[in-house]
Design an enzyme around this catalytic site. Structure first.
Site, PDB file in Angstrom:
ATOM      1  N   HIS A 377       0.799  -1.225   0.000  1.00  0.00           N
ATOM      2  CA  HIS A 377       0.000   0.000   0.000  1.00  0.00           C
ATOM      3  C   HIS A 377       0.832   1.275   0.000  1.00  0.00           C
ATOM      4  O   HIS A 377       0.275   2.348   0.238  1.00  0.00           O
ATOM      5  CB  HIS A 377      -0.906   0.027   1.240  1.00  0.00           C
ATOM      6  CG  HIS A 377      -2.069  -0.896   1.178  1.00  0.00           C
ATOM      7  ND1 HIS A 377      -3.244  -0.593   0.526  1.00  0.00           N
ATOM      8  CD2 HIS A 377      -2.238  -2.150   1.673  1.00  0.00           C
ATOM      9  CE1 HIS A 377      -4.092  -1.595   0.645  1.00  0.00           C
ATOM     10  NE2 HIS A 377      -3.514  -2.550   1.334  1.00  0.00           N
ATOM     11  N   LYS A 568      -7.895  14.024   5.202  1.00  0.00           N
ATOM     12  CA  LYS A 568      -7.083  12.809   5.170  1.00  0.00           C
ATOM     13  C   LYS A 568      -5.969  12.959   6.190  1.00  0.00           C
ATOM     14  O   LYS A 568      -5.808  14.025   6.799  1.00  0.00           O
ATOM     15  CB  LYS A 568      -6.502  12.571   3.785  1.00  0.00           C
ATOM     16  CG  LYS A 568      -5.711  13.754   3.204  1.00  0.00           C
ATOM     17  CD  LYS A 568      -5.315  13.495   1.760  1.00  0.00           C
ATOM     18  CE  LYS A 568      -6.523  13.481   0.867  1.00  0.00           C
ATOM     19  NZ  LYS A 568      -6.377  12.633  -0.306  1.00  0.00           N
ATOM     20  N   ARG A 569      -5.220  11.907   6.385  1.00  0.00           N
ATOM     21  CA  ARG A 569      -4.096  11.958   7.310  1.00  0.00           C
ATOM     22  C   ARG A 569      -3.165  13.113   6.940  1.00  0.00           C
ATOM     23  O   ARG A 569      -2.901  13.368   5.766  1.00  0.00           O
ATOM     24  CB  ARG A 569      -3.343  10.627   7.241  1.00  0.00           C
ATOM     25  CG  ARG A 569      -2.177  10.459   8.182  1.00  0.00           C
ATOM     26  CD  ARG A 569      -1.795   8.989   8.259  1.00  0.00           C
ATOM     27  NE  ARG A 569      -1.626   8.376   6.945  1.00  0.00           N
ATOM     28  CZ  ARG A 569      -0.460   8.263   6.321  1.00  0.00           C
ATOM     29  NH1 ARG A 569       0.640   8.734   6.872  1.00  0.00           N
ATOM     30  NH2 ARG A 569      -0.378   7.665   5.142  1.00  0.00           N
ATOM     31  N   LYS A 574       1.000  14.364   1.181  1.00  0.00           N
ATOM     32  CA  LYS A 574      -0.386  14.649   0.815  1.00  0.00           C
ATOM     33  C   LYS A 574      -0.598  16.141   0.569  1.00  0.00           C
ATOM     34  O   LYS A 574      -1.622  16.558   0.043  1.00  0.00           O
ATOM     35  CB  LYS A 574      -1.328  14.132   1.897  1.00  0.00           C
ATOM     36  CG  LYS A 574      -1.303  12.597   2.002  1.00  0.00           C
ATOM     37  CD  LYS A 574      -2.210  12.087   3.092  1.00  0.00           C
ATOM     38  CE  LYS A 574      -2.128  10.585   3.261  1.00  0.00           C
ATOM     39  NZ  LYS A 574      -2.723   9.820   2.163  1.00  0.00           N
ATOM     40  N   THR A 676      -8.587   6.422  -1.287  1.00  0.00           N
ATOM     41  CA  THR A 676      -9.986   5.986  -1.380  1.00  0.00           C
ATOM     42  C   THR A 676     -10.941   7.147  -1.115  1.00  0.00           C
ATOM     43  O   THR A 676     -12.083   7.109  -1.562  1.00  0.00           O
ATOM     44  CB  THR A 676     -10.285   4.845  -0.395  1.00  0.00           C
ATOM     45  OG1 THR A 676      -9.889   5.223   0.932  1.00  0.00           O
ATOM     46  CG2 THR A 676      -9.562   3.577  -0.801  1.00  0.00           C
ATOM     47  N   LYS A 680     -14.747   8.163  -2.754  1.00  0.00           N
ATOM     48  CA  LYS A 680     -15.958   8.501  -1.994  1.00  0.00           C
ATOM     49  C   LYS A 680     -16.521   9.842  -2.452  1.00  0.00           C
ATOM     50  O   LYS A 680     -17.738   9.995  -2.642  1.00  0.00           O
ATOM     51  CB  LYS A 680     -15.645   8.537  -0.500  1.00  0.00           C
ATOM     52  CG  LYS A 680     -15.224   7.197   0.088  1.00  0.00           C
ATOM     53  CD  LYS A 680     -14.584   7.365   1.451  1.00  0.00           C
ATOM     54  CE  LYS A 680     -13.911   6.074   1.895  1.00  0.00           C
ATOM     55  NZ  LYS A 680     -13.037   6.251   3.077  1.00  0.00           N
TER      56      LYS A 680
END
Length: 833
Positions: A377, A568-569, A574, A676, A680
């Site tokens: 992952h 998100k984290r 990111k 993911t 969504k």
């Protein structure tokens, strides 16, 4: 023990449970609810703030799940089917009640039952705690996988850890993240069933001794160990209206003896319970801080505890029906390793087969390589766990022996394929030599598995061409791609009932189990009436989110604003920092009178930073400081809002994703494996602004370039930049960027906290910045300008929103699980009578 003998106690149990099935009517549900509320929990009056109402509803629902659960397990045992054990350190389940009612098709009946006594089902939903069993995307994906496997009737059992404390609750104090324990089990977890009869013993420490048996074969004993008891707690996982209920088995650690009575009687009360406390520490907290050696050791204990207990449990089930005959074990079992965390299972299965079941090495290794499958992952090398050999020797000496033997045999195979290539041998070895030799767990997983998959097309390609290139050249047949997905039952049907009802009214409800049917929305994208209905269905979602934000942060947001969302984290790759730079850019434009062309925008950022991740926590502080300045400026009130949404979790996402207009998926290209959240948001009609990273590539391909806001350097372009990257020059030659950096560096957002953002600024200006934030600034700002122009065209934006939902069909975990099953697992669906 024979299969017949094993069936006898199960048969007796079936007789006890036989009888008419529990009715699914409102009358029956209300009767069961009042039974549990009054007779089991001993309550007489209704107090909505207590957990007892929620627990009573769960018990009534669980009874109906138990009937189906028992039937599912009996059929599995009767048919002796091939099964999958899904090993994951995380299962981010979120709340379970709404999902259970949806899948059982009794939400309406339960709501009616409660309304008769003056209760609202929505209020009961709010009484449930999110199960603290995961952190982010990895755990949420695992939860979606279980839902889809049950819906597809695939015999898949999840194995995880029952953490006493979850990730943590996040509180924002003066802009800083403050962590508080997530005591999610405070009021119990009524979904679970404790199975003391299936407890397993897991060993740590000690030493290995070798001797020859009477046939001259080497035998090994792991002695003088410290034993810990692994107690399983089972959680039902219902399929969507198909009567199948699979199992999530969670292990809790306990001491083999509760306390030392001699120490207690001597007055040494702390010492008396030391063993109990040491054992329970293993499953105390999700993700202990790995910045310390003790934290690293505890993390390794957790991983081995999960692997050993789960494998022992599988072998227990096997030997009950097949004795010590393992000739068909590989044909009937598969272990899917969810990322590198459970990779120690490769060595542990070898230990159990050799030491406990007396198989020879070659037979044990053949079974291991035919049953293990590994999902990767991450593309970040630092996330591919490595453990010091010294720590492994102290904690798992027998496992270390086995890993060295696996490595010796593997290196021989590599040497035969590439004679004399010492560099390749060093790169591929399971042991990274150096001043402190390390065990490469990802390498162990690859060597011991028959399948290795990435989780998005780009990610899998980069694994084969980069991170695992040597292994892919040796075993190309092992490597494959399985693009992630999400379950539409939770992430559209349950969390967005208004939009779901509109969709079903126009194209039917077949999309709930076959998401590709959403393609039927595409012809409606230009229908003015349907567009108006689409906007009307989405507006209440935005209003609900605005109300929640006002309650949690005190910031008022107009629901007609463009909801620009990144949740998100918190991690540098990111690039929440890039999003923040754009917020400062908009603030600067409005302040100097250049904002008349801007649509009102609410930038919503949420996520947690790992407690030891200093830079990520600094980014949270900076976001909150900038937000405070923007939100307190009267000139911004109807034009720009910046919000940090505190304590982001699954339940928060269920509120946020139906309300988002713009989905921020802006990671540095080549760093995000899949994502993911992007799926969504797309499913619920948000439009993506993103780089060509992870599943963004496939999302853009599915929806079309005209319905996706693309920006940023590609993987190849970023690679070409390395070595000549000059962010200082980029900033100096971009007027907007220079103004943004001047505002930040001048202390405008931290007047009374000098230098607190120095590290963050330095990271942007550093030529070695691996995330290349400055390199993508201009492209990002230009793409956001295109977003601004597109949002002005109400009909055009609505059309894009509808087309995003219509194109999301391939991103269901139902499709993902079918792919896993077709190419890796090869399971037959459970055939209930």
């Amino acid at each position: 023990m024979s299969a017949k003998k094993d069936m006898e106690p199960a048969g007796s149990e079936i007789e006890l449970l036989q009888g008419p099935a529990l009715p699914m009517t409102a009358d029956a549900i209300l009767q069961d609810f009042t039974h549990y509320f009054g007779r089991m929990l001993g309550r007489r009056t209704i107090q909505t703030q207590t957990p007892f109402l929620y627990q009573s509803v769960v018990f009534a629902v669980r009874d109906r799940l138990m009937e189906r659960w028992g039937k599912t397990r009996n059929v599995l045992q009767r048919d002796d089917q091939r099964r999958v054990c899904y090993l994951s350190l995380e299962f981010l389940m979120g709340r379970l009640l709404r999902n259970a009612l949806l899948n059982l098709d009794i939400e309406k009946e339960t709501d009616e039952a409660l309304s008769r006594i003056g209760l609202q089902l929505e209020d009961i939903y709010d009484r449930e705690y999110d199960a603290g069993l995961g952190n982010g995307g990895l755990g949420r994906l695992a939860a979606c996988f279980l839902d889809s496997c049950a819906t597809l009737a695939l015999p898949v059992t999840g194995y995880g850890i029952r953490y006493q404390y979850g990730m943590f609750h996040q509180r924002i104090e003066d802009g800083y993240q403050v962590e508080e324990p997530d005591v999610w089990l405070r009021a119990g977890f009524p979904w679970e069933i404790e199975r003391l009869d299936f407890a397993q013993t897991v060993h740590f420490g000690g030493r290995t001794v070798a001797h020859k048996d009477d046939k001259g074969r080497m035998q090994y004993e792991w002695i003088d160990t410290h034993a810990v008891l692994a107690i399983p707690f089972d959680v039902p996982i219902p399929g969507y209206r198909n009567e199948v209920v699979n199992t999530l088995r969670l292990w809790s650690a306990s001491a083999t003896n509760e306390f030392d009575l001699t120490e207690f009687n001597a007055g040494s009360y702390v010492d008396a319970v030391a063993a109990k406390n040491a054992a329970e520490n293993i499953t105390m907290v999700l993700y202990p801080n790995a910045a310390t050696e003790n934290g690293q050791e505890l993390r390794l204990r957790q991983q081995y505890f999960l692997a050993s207990a789960s494998l022992q449990d599988t072998l227990r089930i096997w030997t009950l029906d097949h004795g010590e005959d393992f000739s068909e074990f590989a044909a009937k079992n598969c272990f899917q390793l969810n990322d590198t965390h459970p990779a120690v299972a490769v060595a542990e299965l070898m230990r159990l087969l050799i030491d406990r079941h007396n198989l020879g090495w070659d037979d044990a290794w053949e079974i291991t390589q035919r049953t293990m499958a590994y999902t990767n992952h991450t593309l970040l090398p630092e996330a591919l766990e490595q453990w010091p050999v010294a720590m492994f020797r102290n904690l798992l000496p027998r496992l270390l022996d086995i890993i060295y033997e696996i490595n010796a045999r593997f290196i021989q195979e590599v040497s035969q394929a590439w004679p004399g290539d010492t560099d390749r041998l060093a790169r591929m070895s399971l042991i990274a030599e150096g001043s402190e030799p390390m065990i490469r767990m990802a390498h162990l997983a690859i060597v011991g598995s028959y399948s290795v998959n990435g989780v998005a097309a780009l990610h899998s390609e980069l694994l084969v061409k980069g991170l695992f290139r040597d292994f892919a050249e040796l075993w190309p047949q092992k490597f494959n791609n399985k693009t992630n997905g999400v379950t539409q039952r939770r992430w559209l049907a349950a969390c967005n009932p208004g939009l779901a009802a509109l969709i079903s009214a126009r194209i039917g409800d077949g999309w709930v189990t076959e998401l590709t049917e959403l393609a039927g929305l595409a012809p409606l994208a230009d229908d003015a009436e349907f567009q108006a209905q689409w906007r009307a269905a989405r507006l209440p979602n935005k209003e609900r989110l605005a109300q929640k934000i006002a309650k949690k942060t005190g910031v008022a947001i107009d629901a007609t604003m463009l909801f620009d969302v990144q949740v998100k984290r918190i991690h540098e790759y990111k690039r929440q920092l890039l999003n923040l730079l754009h917020a400062v850019h908009l603030y600067d434009r409005i302040r100097r009178g250049d904002g008349d062309d801007l649509v009102p925008r609410a930038i919503i950022i949420g996520g947690k930073a790992a407690p030891g991740y200093v830079m990520a926590k600094g980014i949270i502080k900076c976001i909150n400081n900038v937000a405070r300045v923007i939100n307190s400026d009267p000139s911004m009130s109807d034009k720009l809002r910046l919000v940090f949404y505190p304590d982001y979790n699954v339940t928060a996402m269920e509120l946020i994703c139906p309300a988002a207009d713009l989905s921020e998926q802006i990671s540095t290209a080549g760093k995000e494996a899949s994502g993911t959240g992007n799926m969504k948001f797309m499913m619920n009609g948000a439009i993506t602004i993103g780089t060509l990273d992870g599943a963004n590539v496939e999302i853009r391909e599915a929806v079309g370039a005209d319905n996706f806001f693309l920006f940023g350097n590609t993987v190849d372009e970023i690679e070409a930049l390395r070595g000549q990257y000059d962010p200082g020059s980029i900033i100096e030659n971009d007027v907007d960027f220079k103004r943004v950096m001047t505002l930040i560096e001048s202390g405008h957002f931290n007047r009374f906290e000098p230098h607190i953002f120095d590290d963050m600024v330095r990271s942007i200006r550093e030529p070695s910045d691996a995330w290349m934030t400055a390199a993508d600034f201009r492209s990002f700002v230009d793409a956001q300008a295109a977003v601004n122009d597109a949002y002005k065209d109400v009909a055009g934006w609505t059309r894009m929103s509808i087309l995003n939902s219509a194109a999301s069909g391939r991103f269901s975990t139902d499709r993902t699980m079918r792919d896993y099953n077709r190419d890796i697992w090869r399971l037959d669906p459970i055939a209930l009578d």
